[in-house]
Design a protein around this motif. Sequence first.
Motif, PDB file in Angstrom:
ATOM      1  N   GLN A 182     -39.201  46.137 -52.244  1.00 26.77           N
ATOM      2  CA  GLN A 182     -37.907  45.714 -53.329  1.00 26.77           C
ATOM      3  C   GLN A 182     -37.616  44.072 -53.276  1.00 26.77           C
ATOM      4  OE1 GLN A 182     -35.072  48.639 -52.108  1.00 26.77           O
ATOM      5  NE2 GLN A 182     -35.716  50.193 -53.560  1.00 26.77           N
ATOM      6  N   PRO A 183     -37.993  43.457 -53.883  1.00 32.15           N
ATOM      7  CA  PRO A 183     -38.982  43.396 -54.945  1.00 32.15           C
ATOM      8  C   PRO A 183     -40.466  43.531 -54.384  1.00 32.15           C
ATOM      9  CG  PRO A 183     -38.160  41.391 -55.146  1.00 32.15           C
ATOM     10  CD  PRO A 183     -37.151  41.961 -54.053  1.00 32.15           C
ATOM     11  N   SER A 184     -41.322  43.737 -55.133  1.00 35.27           N
ATOM     12  CA  SER A 184     -42.622  43.810 -54.716  1.00 35.27           C
ATOM     13  C   SER A 184     -43.278  42.354 -54.441  1.00 35.27           C
ATOM     14  CB  SER A 184     -43.521  44.703 -55.413  1.00 35.27           C
ATOM     15  OG  SER A 184     -43.711  44.148 -56.919  1.00 35.27           O
ATOM     16  N   ASN A 185     -42.745  41.331 -55.289  1.00 35.58           N
ATOM     17  CA  ASN A 185     -43.137  40.049 -55.421  1.00 35.58           C
ATOM     18  C   ASN A 185     -42.943  39.313 -53.958  1.00 35.58           C
ATOM     19  OD1 ASN A 185     -43.860  37.555 -56.469  1.00 35.58           O
ATOM     20  ND2 ASN A 185     -41.837  36.849 -56.153  1.00 35.58           N
ATOM     21  N   ASN A 186     -41.988  40.040 -52.982  1.00 37.18           N
ATOM     22  CA  ASN A 186     -42.101  39.602 -51.512  1.00 37.18           C
ATOM     23  C   ASN A 186     -43.168  39.661 -50.940  1.00 37.18           C
ATOM     24  OD1 ASN A 186     -39.378  39.191 -51.950  1.00 37.18           O
ATOM     25  ND2 ASN A 186     -38.523  41.052 -51.191  1.00 37.18           N
ATOM     26  N   LYS A 187     -44.076  40.684 -51.064  1.00 33.85           N
ATOM     27  CA  LYS A 187     -45.363  40.641 -50.404  1.00 33.85           C
ATOM     28  C   LYS A 187     -46.245  39.598 -50.904  1.00 33.85           C
ATOM     29  CE  LYS A 187     -47.181  44.726 -49.748  1.00 33.85           C
ATOM     30  NZ  LYS A 187     -47.982  46.045 -49.765  1.00 33.85           N
ATOM     31  N   LYS A 188     -46.114  39.316 -52.226  1.00 32.37           N
ATOM     32  CA  LYS A 188     -47.052  38.305 -52.462  1.00 32.37           C
ATOM     33  C   LYS A 188     -46.726  36.858 -51.886  1.00 32.37           C
ATOM     34  CE  LYS A 188     -47.906  40.336 -57.076  1.00 32.37           C
ATOM     35  NZ  LYS A 188     -47.533  40.163 -58.410  1.00 32.37           N
ATOM     36  N   ILE A 189     -45.391  36.544 -51.671  1.00 33.48           N
ATOM     37  CA  ILE A 189     -44.898  35.372 -51.035  1.00 33.48           C
ATOM     38  C   ILE A 189     -45.551  35.415 -49.765  1.00 33.48           C
ATOM     39  CG2 ILE A 189     -43.042  33.964 -50.352  1.00 33.48           C
ATOM     40  CD1 ILE A 189     -41.367  35.529 -52.728  1.00 33.48           C
ATOM     41  N   ILE A 190     -45.559  36.582 -48.973  1.00 36.91           N
ATOM     42  CA  ILE A 190     -45.939  36.457 -47.702  1.00 36.91           C
ATOM     43  C   ILE A 190     -47.336  36.285 -47.378  1.00 36.91           C
ATOM     44  CG2 ILE A 190     -46.242  38.130 -45.447  1.00 36.91           C
ATOM     45  CD1 ILE A 190     -43.234  39.354 -46.468  1.00 36.91           C
ATOM     46  N   HIS A 191     -48.057  37.018 -48.500  1.00 39.46           N
ATOM     47  CA  HIS A 191     -49.505  36.843 -48.204  1.00 39.46           C
ATOM     48  C   HIS A 191     -49.929  35.577 -48.837  1.00 39.46           C
ATOM     49  CE1 HIS A 191     -50.464  41.247 -49.283  1.00 39.46           C
ATOM     50  NE2 HIS A 191     -49.716  41.185 -47.994  1.00 39.46           N
ATOM     51  N   THR A 192     -49.364  34.680 -49.737  1.00 37.20           N
ATOM     52  CA  THR A 192     -49.653  33.464 -49.848  1.00 37.20           C
ATOM     53  C   THR A 192     -49.374  32.360 -48.968  1.00 37.20           C
ATOM     54  OG1 THR A 192     -49.022  33.520 -52.389  1.00 37.20           O
ATOM     55  CG2 THR A 192     -48.926  31.650 -51.555  1.00 37.20           C
ATOM     56  N   THR A 193     -48.121  32.589 -48.093  1.00 41.07           N
ATOM     57  CA  THR A 193     -48.019  31.895 -46.805  1.00 41.07           C
ATOM     58  C   THR A 193     -49.039  32.167 -45.777  1.00 41.07           C
ATOM     59  OG1 THR A 193     -45.599  32.102 -47.316  1.00 41.07           O
ATOM     60  CG2 THR A 193     -46.075  31.429 -45.080  1.00 41.07           C
TER      61      THR A 193
ATOM     62  N   SER B 192     -52.118  32.820 -46.214  1.00 42.18           N
ATOM     63  CA  SER B 192     -53.427  32.338 -46.748  1.00 42.18           C
ATOM     64  C   SER B 192     -53.456  30.687 -46.079  1.00 42.18           C
ATOM     65  CB  SER B 192     -53.398  32.398 -48.051  1.00 42.18           C
ATOM     66  OG  SER B 192     -52.728  31.667 -48.700  1.00 42.18           O
ATOM     67  N   LYS B 193     -52.243  30.029 -46.136  1.00 41.87           N
ATOM     68  CA  LYS B 193     -52.084  28.640 -45.959  1.00 41.87           C
ATOM     69  C   LYS B 193     -52.136  28.543 -44.303  1.00 41.87           C
ATOM     70  CE  LYS B 193     -49.258  27.923 -50.067  1.00 41.87           C
ATOM     71  NZ  LYS B 193     -48.000  27.266 -50.438  1.00 41.87           N
ATOM     72  N   ILE B 194     -52.163  29.492 -43.584  1.00 44.68           N
ATOM     73  CA  ILE B 194     -51.729  29.380 -42.079  1.00 44.68           C
ATOM     74  C   ILE B 194     -53.436  28.905 -41.472  1.00 44.68           C
ATOM     75  CG2 ILE B 194     -51.248  30.250 -40.010  1.00 44.68           C
ATOM     76  CD1 ILE B 194     -48.701  31.336 -41.311  1.00 44.68           C
ATOM     77  N   PRO B 195     -54.149  29.703 -41.554  1.00 44.19           N
ATOM     78  CA  PRO B 195     -54.415  31.086 -42.405  1.00 44.19           C
ATOM     79  C   PRO B 195     -54.080  32.202 -41.281  1.00 44.19           C
ATOM     80  CG  PRO B 195     -56.591  30.144 -41.277  1.00 44.19           C
ATOM     81  CD  PRO B 195     -55.568  29.294 -41.108  1.00 44.19           C
TER      82      PRO B 195
END
Length: 360
Positions: free
Chosen positions: A174-185, A187-190
């Motif tokens: 809630q909202p599901s976009n939060n998961k995308k933000i966390i996954h994108t971050t 991938s940058k670490i990784p």
Amino acid sequence: MNFWQFKFNSEYWTNWENIQLGEIEEWQSPKTINKEPNNISINDIVFIYRGSTKVRRGIYFVAKVLNVDFTDKYPIKLKIVKDLRENIFVPENFGFEKVVKKINDLNQNGTYYKFSQNENPKGMYDLIINNKKSIKGVRKKYTKEELTKLANEVFKIYIDKYNKNENLQYSIVQPSNNKKIIHTTASKIPMSNGTAENYSERLFNLWNKLNNFDIHNGLEDCPKLLEEVGIEVFDKKYFLKENILNLITVEKVLEEELKKSKKDTKENRLNRLNDKDKKPPKIEVVSTQYKRNSDVIIEVLERANGTCEKCKNPAPFIRKKDKTPYLEVHHIIRLADNGNDTVENAIAVCPNCHRELHYA
């Protein structure tokens, strides 16, 4: 001995909500499956995996097959040997990425999957049951800079949920976009997506604690370095004052506490009642309200003419202040879901039907 995964989404999860360690559950192949698991045998191990996006994905239970009878309505009897609800096992966090991908690729409700030996299900089982260290289970040590990068993004999510009066118990729903933000971050670490989600939920616990919010999602405390980073990232200026909760979070916390109380024994409940203060503590709650259109309310009530527009029964009582039938105006598409405050999007209902529309 073979290892299996049974995946359940929300509509097939009901029977598992209140099950206890050592209990036996019967598994019936749902309508979405046209065949039973091949070659499943007594003493095989089953990982009960929950795949709903509304909760943390992962293994919630480990069970042993006690009986298999495909002539029966409920052909497979499972004994719960490990309950992981308090600390859900996310295989991806421990190096079992291929396993997780194959599980999540099974999109139907109630699907099953038999692990091959090269996927190392025994290693996963040992890690869960016996706490044995696995070569695949060695976790990467993240630097302070990497953890700070994650914490900064997650804190933005935390602030956004707070400002929008959303539930502060979890970061990835809630909202599901939060998961995308966390996954994108991640991938940058990784960092693996599972680890990033796990750390995000732990950071939410930490920040709720720093805010004196009595909210917890059941995960363990942050590792030492993550806790240090989380404290540094946390900024009190974004929050109104201590002990302020939003209404959705208050209701969600009570719902979680009710589940725990229901699972507990009567003796434990009575002992807690004897120790508890009879007067409940007070908390301040922040609530976002919509300014309702009074013309819509009056038009809908006049249209109903004293009769509930759902159950068609007369209003349950007459208002004392103006002698009108008591009905409540309900929006068919909620205002919180971007519904319109219009006569066409509203109905007049009795209190009982109103509760049913919200909670049934």
